[in-house]
Design a protein around this motif. Structure first.
Motif, PDB file in Angstrom:
ATOM      1  N   UNK B  15       0.832  -1.214   0.000  1.00  0.00           N
ATOM      2  CA  UNK B  15       0.000   0.000   0.000  1.00  0.00           C
ATOM      3  C   UNK B  15       0.867   1.264   0.000  1.00  0.00           C
ATOM      4  N   UNK B  16       2.131   1.104  -0.313  1.00  0.00           N
ATOM      5  CA  UNK B  16       3.012   2.255  -0.461  1.00  0.00           C
ATOM      6  C   UNK B  16       3.546   2.828   0.832  1.00  0.00           C
ATOM      7  N   UNK B  17       3.433   2.058   1.918  1.00  0.00           N
ATOM      8  CA  UNK B  17       3.942   2.554   3.204  1.00  0.00           C
ATOM      9  C   UNK B  17       5.438   2.228   3.303  1.00  0.00           C
ATOM     10  N   UNK B 169       3.847  12.039   7.716  1.00  0.00           N
ATOM     11  CA  UNK B 169       3.016  11.161   8.546  1.00  0.00           C
ATOM     12  C   UNK B 169       1.563  11.214   8.082  1.00  0.00           C
ATOM     13  N   UNK B 170       1.085  12.410   7.755  1.00  0.00           N
ATOM     14  CA  UNK B 170      -0.298  12.534   7.273  1.00  0.00           C
ATOM     15  C   UNK B 170      -0.497  11.672   6.030  1.00  0.00           C
ATOM     16  N   UNK B 171       0.469  11.736   5.126  1.00  0.00           N
ATOM     17  CA  UNK B 171       0.368  10.921   3.906  1.00  0.00           C
ATOM     18  C   UNK B 171       0.429   9.433   4.233  1.00  0.00           C
ATOM     19  N   UNK B 172       1.317   9.089   5.165  1.00  0.00           N
ATOM     20  CA  UNK B 172       1.433   7.683   5.565  1.00  0.00           C
ATOM     21  C   UNK B 172       0.145   7.182   6.216  1.00  0.00           C
ATOM     22  N   UNK B 173      -0.488   8.041   7.006  1.00  0.00           N
ATOM     23  CA  UNK B 173      -1.718   7.633   7.689  1.00  0.00           C
ATOM     24  C   UNK B 173      -2.835   7.319   6.685  1.00  0.00           C
ATOM     25  N   UNK B 178      -5.856   3.045   4.121  1.00  0.00           N
ATOM     26  CA  UNK B 178      -6.128   2.296   2.899  1.00  0.00           C
ATOM     27  C   UNK B 178      -5.805   0.816   3.083  1.00  0.00           C
ATOM     28  N   UNK B 179      -4.646   0.582   3.678  1.00  0.00           N
ATOM     29  CA  UNK B 179      -4.204  -0.789   3.959  1.00  0.00           C
ATOM     30  C   UNK B 179      -5.210  -1.449   4.909  1.00  0.00           C
TER      31      UNK B 179
END
Lengths: 294, 380
Positions: B15-17, B169-173, B178-179
């Motif tokens: 999921x791109x993390x 972090x906002x983008x990762x969250x 999504x994951x």
């Protein structure tokens, strides 16, 4: 009186033409339930043992005046079936389907609340509801229930619901309604919904509540009972010896960390004045004692 | 289904993390090969599904090949709270400036999703919740609406993460959410989520629990299932399609329905016994299912007696009784069996069994009586 359903409730079965739908739908009809139609896309115009089948819930509701639906479809179609029932004019939905993904349940429940606020969903993954002698929607065997009250039953577990019905019926104690709310993490109808309905029902004099590990619905119910319930409640909670972190059969029956243990639930219920019993037999005996003393 | 850390990281990566570069190793030589590939220093991490690996000596830093050999050799085979380490995850070591915590799970009472974010990571979130609850920023998410970047930005501000970490972090969250949703997780947790001295944010650990009800739309979960359990009894039960959980006691349990099975464990415990397992045979208790159930229980050397507890609803007790007899012809059972049969067609069921009853095949009228009898056998 009964709660949620009665002898006049008209029921359609979504999935009536499947083997499970046919089996349980016809059993419900044989019990005396007004099963007035079935819904299977593409099979409209046919019938199942004389019960007309429609292509959509909307058509079925228009033709029969049904207000309740019994959903017996596989997990991947269940969410859609629930929303179709609500959109088609059904106000009481019983979904017995086991194995619906939790995320689907969460989305479906929230869409129901927002888009169809008057609709009640029972389940998913529940045995259904039986008001003995009047209406049976679901998979409970009608012959273990006894009509006439005065006990209402609400339970998260299927077989323990049967056990409770059986223990009471054998002692000659009838039930007003027995509601299986199901063992999934996002039940459409919860303990409090049922307790409130039983509290308001003049014919229900006492309530048997069967819970299990996982979540905090029993604790919330205890809080509600403490402030609102005047009728005696007998309770049994399954899973005292369940190990943490393992799903005990039901998707919702899991102790996460220190949360959701049977002990915490029993403590909360006891503190709310509920008669907490350590096994189903004891709970049955306690209820017999209470009813005889009424 | 709980994933190992390495599986969780692989799942996150889909999921791109951002996770650390690394790979699995089942032997010391494999560990060395991975370390040489990802570059030193590396962290050698025991792959077990239990917390407290670090304290147990299951996580070690290695600066060169000799240290990789030493630590991999020590950690493989290590017993961490009853879990034997059979696999390692070797990853490039990260410099850590700050440790945060992030997770998504279902908020059952509110029927929404619950996000938890904290600037105090690296320790158990339960401890933070207890000692410093204000350090956790809770976010309730409507499952229909989901989580967007604007909300995630407000959330990282509210959690008072370091300025340099906020946007990443906002983008990762959003990716983690999504994951959690598209990946059908019951839990997606990152602890710690780290900020490096050069201001990069990534997941240093991964705790993922998958919702098995969603497996019909995740054929890729098959690889996780292969490593799900080490318990030979559970493996055997899984192959036979049984809903089985292995425990440590001496009374084998077979019941129909999850609630009744749980209740059977409780009652056995109340009368002084201990259950060897949880086993729900569900609604279709025919001879095949019963034989499979008895086989699995019989394979457990700790089992001294077997309790078959059936309440017929849709399941008919006469069918169960036939199933038991057929199963006994197929499987040689070494322990005595106590049955409690009730509900639909119980009278017929008991009649079918009657001619076959013996000192080791017994019926009792109630669940409690049967529990007492079976525990007497087990404790004898």
């Amino acid at each position: 009186m009964s709660i949620f359903v009665d002898e006049n409730t008209k029921v359609i079965v979504q999935g009536l033409t499947g083997s499970q739908g046919r089996f349980h739908g016809l059993r419900n009809r044989d019990y005396g339930t007004k099963v007035v139609g079935g819904v299977t896309p593409g099979k409209g115009g046919t019938d199942v043992d004389g019960i007309p089948v429609f292509n959509t819930v909307k058509e079925a509701v228009e033709a029969t005046g049904a207000t309740a639906s019994f959903i017996v479809v596989p997990p991947k179609f269940a969410s859609e079936a629930i929303l179709e029932a609500a959109a088609g004019g059904i106000t009481f939905i019983v979904c017995i389907t086991e194995g619906i993904p939790a995320h689907d349940e969460a989305v479906t429940f929230n869409r129901l609340v927002e888009e169809f606020p008057g609709v009640r969903l029972l389940g998913p993954n529940c045995p259904g509801i039986i008001s003995p002698g009047k209406c049976n929607i679901g998979i409970t065997s009608g012959d273990i229930a006894l009509a006439g009250g005065p006990v209402g039953i609400v339970s998260r577990s299927g077989t323990l619901t049967y056990q409770a019905l059986h223990e009471l019926s054998q002692q000659g104690i009838g039930q007003t309604t027995c509601v299986g709310i199901g063992g999934d993490p996002v039940p459409g109808t919860n303990f409090i919904d049922c307790l409130a309905a039983f509290q308001a029902d003049p014919e229900t004099k006492a309530v048997m509540m069967i819970g299990e590990i996982g979540g905090s619905e029993e604790e919330r119910a205890a809080e509600w009972i403490k402030h609102n319930m005047t009728k005696p409640v007998v309770s049994y909670i399954a899973g005292v010896t369940a190990p943490p972190g393992r799903k005990m059969g039901h998707a919702g029956a899991i102790i996460s960390g220190s949360k959701g243990t049977a002990q915490a639930k029993m403590d909360a219920l006891r503190a709310a004045g509920v008669h907490v019993c350590l096994n189903p037999t004891e709970a049955g005996q306690k209820m017999v004692e209470i009813v005889k003393g009424l | 289904m709980d994933l190992f850390e390495y599986q969780g990281k692989q799942y996150f990566a889909r999921f791109g993390i951002a996770v650390s570069p690394g790979d699995i190793a089942d032997t010391v030589e494999e560990a060395v090969a991975v370390a040489e590939r990802v570059g030193y220093p590396v962290v050698v991490k025991a792959q077990v599904k239990v917390g407290g690996r670090g304290k147990a000596g299951g996580v070690k830093l290695a600066n060169d090949v000799d240290e990789v050999r030493l630590h991999a050799g020590n950690i493989l085979g290590l017993d961490i709270k009853g879990h034997i380490v059979r696999r390692l995850w070797i990853e490039r070591s990260s410099d850590i400036a700050k440790e945060y915590y992030a997770s998504f799970t279902l908020d059952r009472p509110n029927k929404t999703h619950l996000g938890m974010l904290s600037a105090q990571g690296g320790v158990e979130i339960e401890v933070v919740a207890e000692e410093n609850p204000d350090a956790i920023a809770f976010l309730s998410i409507d499952p229909v609406r989901g989580l967007d970047l604007a909300t995630a930005r407000r959330w990282v501000n509210e959690a008072e993460l370091d300025e340099a970490a906020r946007e990443q972090t906002a983008e990762l969250l959003v990716k983690l959410y999504d994951c959690y949703t598209k990946g059908d997780c019951d839990l997606a947790e990152v602890n710690p989520l780290i900020l490096t001295p050069d201001n990069r944010v990534h997941a240093l650990d991964a705790k993922v629990t998958l919702d098995e009800n969603a497996s019909f739309r995740h054929p890729e979960w098959e690889e996780f299932r292969a490593t799900e359990t080490d318990d030979p009894r559970e493996k055997m039960a899984k192959e036979r399609g049984l809903n089985y959980i292995g425990l440590d006691g001496t009374v084998g349990i077979i019941a129909n329905g999850a609630g009744l099975a749980m209740s059977t464990l409780d009652v056995v415990n109340q009368v002084g016994g201990t259950a060897a397992n949880f086993l729900d045979i569900g609604g279709g208790a025919n001879a095949d299912v019963m034989a499979a159930a008895l086989e699995v229980i019989n394979s457990d050397p700790k089992v001294k007696a077997i309790f078959v507890n059936i309440f017929g609803g849709i399941t008919r007790v006469d069918e169960v009784a036939k199933g038991v007899l057929e199963a006994l012809e197929r499987v040689k059972i070494s322990s005595p069996i106590v049955l409690r049969l009730d509900g639909t067609n119980a009278v017929e069921g008991r009649a079918i069994l009657a001619p076959h009853l013996s000192a080791t095949l017994i019926t009792e009228p109630t669940m409690l009586d049967a529990a007492r009898r079976v525990v007497a056998f087990a404790n004898a």
